[in-house]
Every structure is written in structure tokens, then in C-alpha cells.
Write an enzyme that holds these catalytic residues in place. Sequence first.
Site, PDB file in Angstrom:
ATOM      1  N   SER A   1      36.102  30.038  13.138  1.00  0.00           N
ATOM      2  CA  SER A   1      36.852  31.048  13.884  1.00  0.00           C
ATOM      3  C   SER A   1      37.768  30.376  14.891  1.00  0.00           C
ATOM      4  CB  SER A   1      35.895  32.008  14.621  1.00  0.00           C
ATOM      5  OG  SER A   1      35.159  31.301  15.608  1.00  0.00           O
TER       6      SER A   1
ATOM      7  N   LYS B   1      33.436  20.340  29.899  1.00  0.00           N
ATOM      8  CA  LYS B   1      34.789  20.023  29.453  1.00  0.00           C
ATOM      9  C   LYS B   1      35.383  18.843  30.230  1.00  0.00           C
ATOM     10  CE  LYS B   1      35.114  23.115  26.225  1.00  0.00           C
ATOM     11  NZ  LYS B   1      35.190  22.714  24.799  1.00  0.00           N
TER      12      LYS B   1
ATOM     13  N   ASP C   1      30.614  24.875  10.747  1.00  0.00           N
ATOM     14  CA  ASP C   1      30.365  25.890  11.770  1.00  0.00           C
ATOM     15  C   ASP C   1      28.878  26.215  11.776  1.00  0.00           C
ATOM     16  OD1 ASP C   1      32.477  27.985  13.294  1.00  0.00           O
ATOM     17  OD2 ASP C   1      30.422  28.719  13.113  1.00  0.00           O
TER      18      ASP C   1
ATOM     19  N   TYR D   1      30.423  25.211  32.177  1.00  0.00           N
ATOM     20  CA  TYR D   1      31.535  25.048  31.241  1.00  0.00           C
ATOM     21  C   TYR D   1      32.502  23.979  31.726  1.00  0.00           C
ATOM     22  CZ  TYR D   1      35.404  26.381  28.154  1.00  0.00           C
ATOM     23  OH  TYR D   1      36.423  26.374  27.225  1.00  0.00           O
TER      24      TYR D   1
END
Length: 251
Positions: free
Chosen positions: A15, A162, A36, A158
Site C-alpha cells: 500500500s 525516523k 508486506d 515515531y
Amino acid sequence: MDVQGVAALVTGGGSGLGAATAEALATAGARVVVMDLRAENAQQVAQRIGGVAVAGDVCDSAAVEAALDQAAALGPVRLAVNCAGIAAAARVVGRGGPHALELFSRVVQVNLVGTFNVLRLAAARMARTDPLAEGERGLVVNTASVAAFEGQIGQCAYSASKAGVVGLTLPAARELARFGVRVVTIAPGLVETPMMGVLSPEARAALEALPLFPKRLGRPSEFASLVLAICANPLLNGATIRLDGALRLPP
């Protein structure tokens, strides 16, 4: 690097950014393995682009090796694109108490450790391939986020994950240079992905107003176009490229 005939592994390919990247690579002539966690999503994308679907967790070394085996059966493994990732919103100290340590660990495990897992295993395969022009053997493209630089309230897990992806980019590129393997990271801003589908119209409108220009959400196809540009330009190495319309996230 010309991707024609090259075997490529795209994680998170079921996706969003991963699906768009898998499609763009296949259109350009690459032989794509779509990996995935959700087998059905991987299969749907693979069928659409004429690729191979693999279900698996990027944190599972055996699953990544199996996906790379599938890629090696298609041609020389010269490209891996890390798009698998998860997002979570939680305050360090919220109404219910402190941030759940398990949630923080899970986000870092998938986004950072999973990315490194794919990088190390894919680079080992690339190092054994025959060199192309100027000695290039392969390329790993990672996905970070502008949150790595301007993390918002509730994004500690998050943003940390990152930022770790950004941090490993240059040292990995420096180390793998002797094999002719490049490492580049893309830090997208606000992109139209399934994660945006849970937002209210008001929240979406507020986000769309943040980029300076163009004043809209990014498109997965624009991320995929940048992946192809990175493949084509051998001087892009050891860098993190912001893809954000001059967006700077507020607190």
C-alpha cells in the site's frame, strides 16, 4: 543505475508509498518483489504489476532472506526500497500516565531496526553481484520522515525511529562505498497514504494548509519518481532528501 532487468525488493509494498514505488519500478523494467506484512495486499499489488508477492515482517531476518531469495531468482539483486513502517501517537505523559514503553519499543523496532535489517541483508547480497559502470553494485533507499527533524507533540516514538533512519544513512553509505553500494534516505512530508484516511475533514484541511508549495498533500507517485531519480543519479549517496513542499511541522 538503469533498473531495466534489475531485481528489486520493496518492503511495505502492499500500500501507499511502497505500492507506488513497486509499480513505478515495474513500469521502468525492474523485476519487483513486493513484501508486506499483509499477504493479501502484497498479492494484489504483485498481480497488478507482474511482480512476486512475499508476506513477512521486516524485523524477521528469515523472512527478509526469503524475500531476497525470491528477488535473486528474478535477476541480480541491486535495489532495495524500505517503505515498511508504522506510526503511533502518544504523549510522554498523558492523561492515562506515562507513554507505554512497549509502544515506543515496537515503533522503533519496525521503523528503525526493521529498516536496518533489510539494509544489512540486501547490501550483503549486492556486494556479491558483478559491478556495473563505475563499480556500482546496488542501492538501498530508506524512508524516514520530516518528523525526524520537526517531531510534533505525541510523536516521540515515531520521530525517534525516523531520526535513527536518517542517522544511519551516512555511516552506512561510507562503509558500503567499498562495495559500490549506495545508501540514500527520503524524508517525506505529508503524503496521501491510507494513514490519512482516518483523519476528519477538518484535520485534513489543516494539514493540507501546512506545505508552502504546492499547497496539498504529496502523492505516492511523487515519492516513487524520486526513487527512480535516485537510481539514475550515482552522485546521490549518503544523503537524506526532504520531499515536503518546504513544509516545516509546527509543534
